[in-house]
Design an enzyme around this catalytic site. Structure first.
Site, PDB file in Angstrom:
ATOM      1  N   ALA A 191      13.392  20.251  31.711  1.00 30.66           N
ATOM      2  CA  ALA A 191      12.743  18.937  31.658  1.00 30.66           C
ATOM      3  C   ALA A 191      13.554  18.013  32.552  1.00 30.66           C
ATOM      4  O   ALA A 191      14.771  17.876  32.364  1.00 30.66           O
ATOM      5  CB  ALA A 191      12.718  18.395  30.237  1.00 30.66           C
ATOM      6  N   GLY A 192      12.927  17.434  33.552  1.00 30.72           N
ATOM      7  CA  GLY A 192      13.664  16.591  34.493  1.00 30.72           C
ATOM      8  C   GLY A 192      14.587  17.427  35.360  1.00 30.72           C
ATOM      9  O   GLY A 192      14.310  18.582  35.667  1.00 30.72           O
ATOM     10  N   ILE A 214       8.881  16.405  40.081  1.00 34.32           N
ATOM     11  CA  ILE A 214       9.198  16.936  41.412  1.00 34.32           C
ATOM     12  C   ILE A 214       8.291  18.099  41.789  1.00 34.32           C
ATOM     13  O   ILE A 214       8.206  18.515  42.926  1.00 34.32           O
ATOM     14  CB  ILE A 214      10.686  17.352  41.469  1.00 34.32           C
ATOM     15  CG1 ILE A 214      11.160  17.565  42.910  1.00 34.32           C
ATOM     16  CG2 ILE A 214      10.941  18.618  40.676  1.00 34.32           C
ATOM     17  CD1 ILE A 214      11.913  16.431  43.457  1.00 34.32           C
ATOM     18  N   GLY A 215       7.633  18.706  40.729  1.00 36.45           N
ATOM     19  CA  GLY A 215       6.780  19.861  40.997  1.00 36.45           C
ATOM     20  C   GLY A 215       7.225  21.125  40.292  1.00 36.45           C
ATOM     21  O   GLY A 215       6.762  22.216  40.603  1.00 36.45           O
ATOM     22  N   LYS A 216       8.103  21.003  39.286  1.00 34.53           N
ATOM     23  CA  LYS A 216       8.608  22.191  38.586  1.00 34.53           C
ATOM     24  C   LYS A 216       7.484  22.946  37.881  1.00 34.53           C
ATOM     25  O   LYS A 216       7.455  24.165  37.876  1.00 34.53           O
ATOM     26  CB  LYS A 216       9.662  21.799  37.544  1.00 34.53           C
ATOM     27  CG  LYS A 216      10.932  21.220  38.078  1.00 34.53           C
ATOM     28  CD  LYS A 216      11.983  21.047  36.983  1.00 34.53           C
ATOM     29  CE  LYS A 216      11.489  20.154  35.850  1.00 34.53           C
ATOM     30  NZ  LYS A 216      11.312  18.745  36.270  1.00 34.53           N
ATOM     31  N   LYS A 263       8.588  26.580  28.100  1.00 35.28           N
ATOM     32  CA  LYS A 263       9.137  25.232  28.296  1.00 35.28           C
ATOM     33  C   LYS A 263       9.820  24.866  26.995  1.00 35.28           C
ATOM     34  O   LYS A 263       9.167  24.364  26.065  1.00 35.28           O
ATOM     35  CB  LYS A 263       8.001  24.251  28.625  1.00 35.28           C
ATOM     36  CG  LYS A 263       8.404  22.771  28.648  1.00 35.28           C
ATOM     37  CD  LYS A 263       8.663  22.275  30.050  1.00 35.28           C
ATOM     38  CE  LYS A 263       8.910  20.756  30.061  1.00 35.28           C
ATOM     39  NZ  LYS A 263       9.066  20.195  31.402  1.00 35.28           N
ATOM     40  N   ARG A 308       1.933  19.417  50.314  1.00 35.24           N
ATOM     41  CA  ARG A 308       1.267  18.365  49.531  1.00 35.24           C
ATOM     42  C   ARG A 308      -0.182  18.809  49.341  1.00 35.24           C
ATOM     43  O   ARG A 308      -0.892  19.054  50.330  1.00 35.24           O
ATOM     44  CB  ARG A 308       1.328  17.046  50.315  1.00 35.24           C
ATOM     45  CG  ARG A 308       0.843  15.839  49.532  1.00 35.24           C
ATOM     46  CD  ARG A 308       1.963  15.202  48.703  1.00 35.24           C
ATOM     47  NE  ARG A 308       1.408  14.348  47.615  1.00 35.24           N
ATOM     48  CZ  ARG A 308       1.810  14.447  46.356  1.00 35.24           C
ATOM     49  NH1 ARG A 308       2.740  15.321  46.020  1.00 35.24           N
ATOM     50  NH2 ARG A 308       1.299  13.682  45.419  1.00 35.24           N
ATOM     51  N   LEU A 309      -0.617  19.023  48.117  1.00 36.33           N
ATOM     52  CA  LEU A 309      -1.939  19.593  47.856  1.00 36.33           C
ATOM     53  C   LEU A 309      -2.929  18.502  47.466  1.00 36.33           C
ATOM     54  O   LEU A 309      -2.616  17.627  46.664  1.00 36.33           O
ATOM     55  CB  LEU A 309      -1.846  20.624  46.731  1.00 36.33           C
ATOM     56  CG  LEU A 309      -0.937  21.837  47.001  1.00 36.33           C
ATOM     57  CD1 LEU A 309      -0.677  22.608  45.730  1.00 36.33           C
ATOM     58  CD2 LEU A 309      -1.546  22.728  48.078  1.00 36.33           C
TER      59      LEU A 309
HETATM   60  N1  LIG Z   1       2.744  19.998  46.013  1.00 39.37           N
HETATM   61  C1  LIG Z   1       2.088  19.067  45.288  1.00 39.37           C
HETATM   62  N2  LIG Z   1       1.042  18.416  45.836  1.00 39.37           N
HETATM   63  C2  LIG Z   1       0.378  17.460  45.124  1.00 39.37           C
HETATM   64  N3  LIG Z   1       0.681  17.086  43.857  1.00 39.37           N
HETATM   65  C3  LIG Z   1       1.741  17.723  43.286  1.00 39.37           C
HETATM   66  C4  LIG Z   1       2.492  18.730  43.953  1.00 39.37           C
HETATM   67  N4  LIG Z   1       3.467  19.173  43.106  1.00 39.37           N
HETATM   68  C5  LIG Z   1       3.321  18.478  41.968  1.00 39.37           C
HETATM   69  N5  LIG Z   1       2.282  17.613  42.061  1.00 39.37           N
HETATM   70  C6  LIG Z   1       1.809  16.679  41.044  1.00 39.37           C
HETATM   71  O1  LIG Z   1       2.887  15.790  40.753  1.00 39.37           O
HETATM   72  C7  LIG Z   1       2.952  15.524  39.340  1.00 39.37           C
HETATM   73  C8  LIG Z   1       4.335  15.988  38.811  1.00 39.37           C
HETATM   74  O2  LIG Z   1       4.457  17.379  39.049  1.00 39.37           O
HETATM   75  P1  LIG Z   1       5.021  18.326  37.888  1.00 39.37           P
HETATM   76  O3  LIG Z   1       4.349  18.043  36.591  1.00 39.37           O
HETATM   77  O4  LIG Z   1       4.982  19.721  38.405  1.00 39.37           O
HETATM   78  O5  LIG Z   1       6.517  17.751  37.801  1.00 39.37           O
HETATM   79  P2  LIG Z   1       7.720  18.362  36.963  1.00 39.37           P
HETATM   80  O6  LIG Z   1       8.877  18.471  37.870  1.00 39.37           O
HETATM   81  O7  LIG Z   1       7.257  19.591  36.272  1.00 39.37           O
HETATM   82  O8  LIG Z   1       8.006  17.203  35.888  1.00 39.37           O
HETATM   83  P3  LIG Z   1       8.740  17.340  34.443  1.00 39.37           P
HETATM   84  O9  LIG Z   1      10.174  16.997  34.693  1.00 39.37           O
HETATM   85  O10 LIG Z   1       8.021  16.356  33.601  1.00 39.37           O
HETATM   86  O11 LIG Z   1       8.558  18.742  33.956  1.00 39.37           O
HETATM   87  C9  LIG Z   1       1.796  16.334  38.712  1.00 39.37           C
HETATM   88  O12 LIG Z   1       0.666  15.474  38.577  1.00 39.37           O
HETATM   89  C10 LIG Z   1       1.502  17.397  39.736  1.00 39.37           C
HETATM   90  O13 LIG Z   1       0.145  17.843  39.698  1.00 39.37           O
HETATM   91  C1  LIG Z   2       8.956  12.643  30.717  1.00 44.31           C
HETATM   92  C2  LIG Z   2       9.319  13.461  31.942  1.00 44.31           C
HETATM   93  N1  LIG Z   2       8.070  13.916  32.555  1.00 44.31           N
HETATM   94  C3  LIG Z   2      10.198  14.650  31.585  1.00 44.31           C
HETATM   95  N2  LIG Z   2       9.512  15.476  30.619  1.00 44.31           N
HETATM   96  C4  LIG Z   2      11.549  14.213  31.055  1.00 44.31           C
HETATM   97  C5  LIG Z   2      12.376  13.608  32.162  1.00 44.31           C
HETATM   98  C6  LIG Z   2      13.700  13.072  31.687  1.00 44.31           C
HETATM   99  C7  LIG Z   2      14.438  12.382  32.837  1.00 44.31           C
HETATM  100  C8  LIG Z   2      15.717  11.718  32.397  1.00 44.31           C
HETATM  101  C9  LIG Z   2      16.429  11.086  33.599  1.00 44.31           C
HETATM  102  O1  LIG Z   2      16.873  11.836  34.511  1.00 44.31           O
HETATM  103  O2  LIG Z   2      16.443   9.833  33.700  1.00 44.31           O
HETATM  104 MG   LIG Z   3       7.050  20.014  34.311  1.00 47.69          MG
END
Ligand SMILES: Nc1ncnc2c1ncn2[C@@H]1O[C@H](COP(=O)(O)OP(=O)(O)OP(=O)(O)O)[C@@H](O)[C@H]1O
Ligand SMILES: C[C@H](N)[C@H](N)CCCCCC(=O)O
Ligand SMILES: [Mg+2]
Length: 216
Positions: A105-106, A16-18, A35, A188-189
């Protein structure tokens, strides 16, 4: 509540972008990043190295994951595949001076142990939560459901960060119906790098200001 100790960054979903938001917050608040539960290392380098690069963090502002697992799954499932037992004793706030940015995570209801979900870990760490949500259609429901789950457990919410194309209507309605602050938005970047992270971090309110507003 360890209010000034930092924040726990969660989201309405995985991918989601965390991590991007965590890098922005770590940069903005000169914080330390942690993390605790990393999975999916079979597919990716891991969020810690991403945040280290994007926020140009020195080694002393990074705490390594308590668990770094291979399968791109919830920690509970990924640990089982590696015959790893996740010990809650290793999921405690590290003793650091700087504020902590802790990334989940997630989303909230991600299994960590048979007796622990990600939201239970948030409760244990006793940090206010930053909730990352998509900006587009469908996000109001996901965000309000997440806020309800947090509030039912007495977990304070510092605010919501919206990720994606600008959507003033959704921002307005999430703020209103969720009774929550929209901390900032991440558009959106096209490319994600240290420069963009530094620029957006300049728009983040100081942590102490947010926590004072939260305590009023
Ligand atoms: N605002 C944005 N614009 C473009 N790409 C993005 C944006 N935010 C996140 N992304 C891209 O989307 C993908 C997922 O983002 P990110 O890794 O931040 O998710 P996350 O929520 O941290 O996932 P996780 O649950 O695995 O920790 C990455 O490739 C990241 O570079
Ligand atoms: C692999 C992924 N990028 C995260 N690290 C873990 C996400 C777990 C999601 C589980 C779920 O909600 O189905
Ligand atoms: Mg992440």
């Amino acid at each position: 509540m360890n209010s000034f100790r930092g924040v726990f960054v969660t989201g309405t979903d995985t991918e989601i972008g965390k991590t991007l938001v965590s890098a922005i917050l770590t940069k903005a608040w000169t914080a330390t990043y942690w993390k605790p539960l990393q999975t999916g290392l079979s597919d990716e380098a891991g969020d810690t190295s991403t945040v280290k690069t994007l926020a140009t963090l020195p080694p002393d502002r990074i705490i390594p994951p308590a668990y770094a697992l291979q399968a791109p799954l919830a920690p509970y499932a990924a640990a089982a595949l590696e015959n790893v037992t996740i010990n809650p004793g290793r999921l405690v706030l590290p003793a650091v001076k700087a504020p902590l940015v802790v990334e989940g995570a997630g989303g909230l209801m991600v299994p960590v142990r048979s007796d622990m979900m990600m939201i239970d870990l948030m409760r244990r760490l006793d940090l206010p939560v930053v909730l990352v949500a998509r900006s587009g259609l469908g996000t109001i429901n996901h965000t309000l459901l997440s806020l309800e789950a947090l509030r039912r457990r007495g977990i304070p919410v510092l605010g919501v960060v919206l990720s994606g194309p600008e959507n003033p209507g959704n921002a307005r309605d999430i703020a209103h119906f969720g009774n929550v602050r929209i901390l900032f938005s991440v558009p959106r970047l096209e490319s994600i790098n240290e420069t963009v992270v530094s620029e957006i971090s300049g728009r983040v309110p100081p942590l102490c200001v947010l926590q004072q507003q939260n305590s009023q």
